[in-house]
Design a protein around this motif. Sequence first.
Motif, PDB file in Angstrom:
ATOM      1  N   SER A  77      -1.189   7.300  41.943  1.00 38.56           N
ATOM      2  CA  SER A  77      -1.959   6.590  40.914  1.00 38.56           C
ATOM      3  C   SER A  77      -1.889   7.315  39.571  1.00 38.56           C
ATOM      4  O   SER A  77      -1.786   6.683  38.522  1.00 38.56           O
ATOM      5  CB  SER A  77      -3.419   6.406  41.346  1.00 38.56           C
TER       6      SER A  77
ATOM      7  N   ALA B 213      -0.195   5.874  36.208  1.00 38.32           N
ATOM      8  CA  ALA B 213      -0.999   5.873  34.981  1.00 38.32           C
ATOM      9  C   ALA B 213      -0.253   6.569  33.845  1.00 38.32           C
ATOM     10  O   ALA B 213      -0.293   6.122  32.690  1.00 38.32           O
ATOM     11  CB  ALA B 213      -2.345   6.545  35.239  1.00 38.32           C
TER      12      ALA B 213
ATOM     13  N   MET C  74      -5.035   5.279  31.071  1.00 44.23           N
ATOM     14  CA  MET C  74      -4.746   5.940  32.346  1.00 44.23           C
ATOM     15  C   MET C  74      -5.819   5.637  33.382  1.00 44.23           C
ATOM     16  O   MET C  74      -5.505   5.421  34.556  1.00 44.23           O
ATOM     17  CB  MET C  74      -4.584   7.444  32.145  1.00 44.23           C
ATOM     18  N   GLU C  75      -7.059   5.610  32.977  1.00 42.70           N
ATOM     19  CA  GLU C  75      -8.141   5.367  33.931  1.00 42.70           C
ATOM     20  C   GLU C  75      -8.110   3.947  34.481  1.00 42.70           C
ATOM     21  O   GLU C  75      -8.354   3.731  35.666  1.00 42.70           O
ATOM     22  CB  GLU C  75      -9.499   5.672  33.285  1.00 42.70           C
TER      23      GLU C  75
ATOM     24  N   VAL D 246      -5.422   1.969  34.776  1.00 43.20           N
ATOM     25  CA  VAL D 246      -4.264   1.859  35.669  1.00 43.20           C
ATOM     26  C   VAL D 246      -4.484   2.660  36.948  1.00 43.20           C
ATOM     27  O   VAL D 246      -4.246   2.161  38.059  1.00 43.20           O
ATOM     28  CB  VAL D 246      -2.976   2.314  34.945  1.00 43.20           C
ATOM     29  N   ASP D 247      -4.944   3.880  36.793  1.00 44.17           N
ATOM     30  CA  ASP D 247      -5.186   4.773  37.928  1.00 44.17           C
ATOM     31  C   ASP D 247      -6.146   4.137  38.930  1.00 44.17           C
ATOM     32  O   ASP D 247      -5.871   4.071  40.129  1.00 44.17           O
ATOM     33  CB  ASP D 247      -5.735   6.087  37.368  1.00 44.17           C
TER      34      ASP D 247
END
Length: 152
Positions: free
Chosen positions: A116, A120, A85-86, A88-89
Motif C-alpha cells: 500500500s 501510494a 498518499m493516505e 491511496v494507501d
Amino acid sequence: MDTNWRMAITATRHCLTGCAIGEILGMLLSTWWGWGNAGSIALSIALAFFFGYLLTYTGVRRAGADGRTAAQAALASDTVSIATMEIVDNLFILVVPGAMAAGLDTTLFWWSLAVSLAVAFVAAVPVNHWLMARGKGHAVVHRFHDAHAGQH
C-alpha cells in the motif's frame, strides 16, 4: 529523466518516510489495542500527517528558519502529498481481502502495508511533480533551502 521528475521523486520519498512511520505506528498501535477499522485508519492518518510534517519542520528548522516559518513550510509542502498518499494507501488496505483484520504476526498484515505504501508512492510522484512545476508543494521547501544556502 529530467530534474523536475527527480525532485518530485525525492520529495515523494521524503513524504513517504513520514507517512510510513505514521502508518506503521498507527497500524501497530490500533491492532495491538484491538481497535476497529475506523479507529485504525484515523490513527494511522493522524500519525502519518504528524510525522510527515515533523520531518519537514525539523529539516527547515535545521536550515535556520524560526518555528513559525518551519511550520508554514511543512504545511505548504506536505499537505497535498501526504493526503494523496493516505487516500491511496488506505483505499488499497481496504480493498485487500482480510488486510484490515490481519494480525501483526501475519504476512498479510506486513505485505499489504508495504505494498500500500509503494502504491501510494507511485500515485503521489506525479502529484508532487505537478505541484512543484507550479511553484507549490515541495517547491516551497526547496526555495527556502536555496535562499538559506545563498546566505552562507
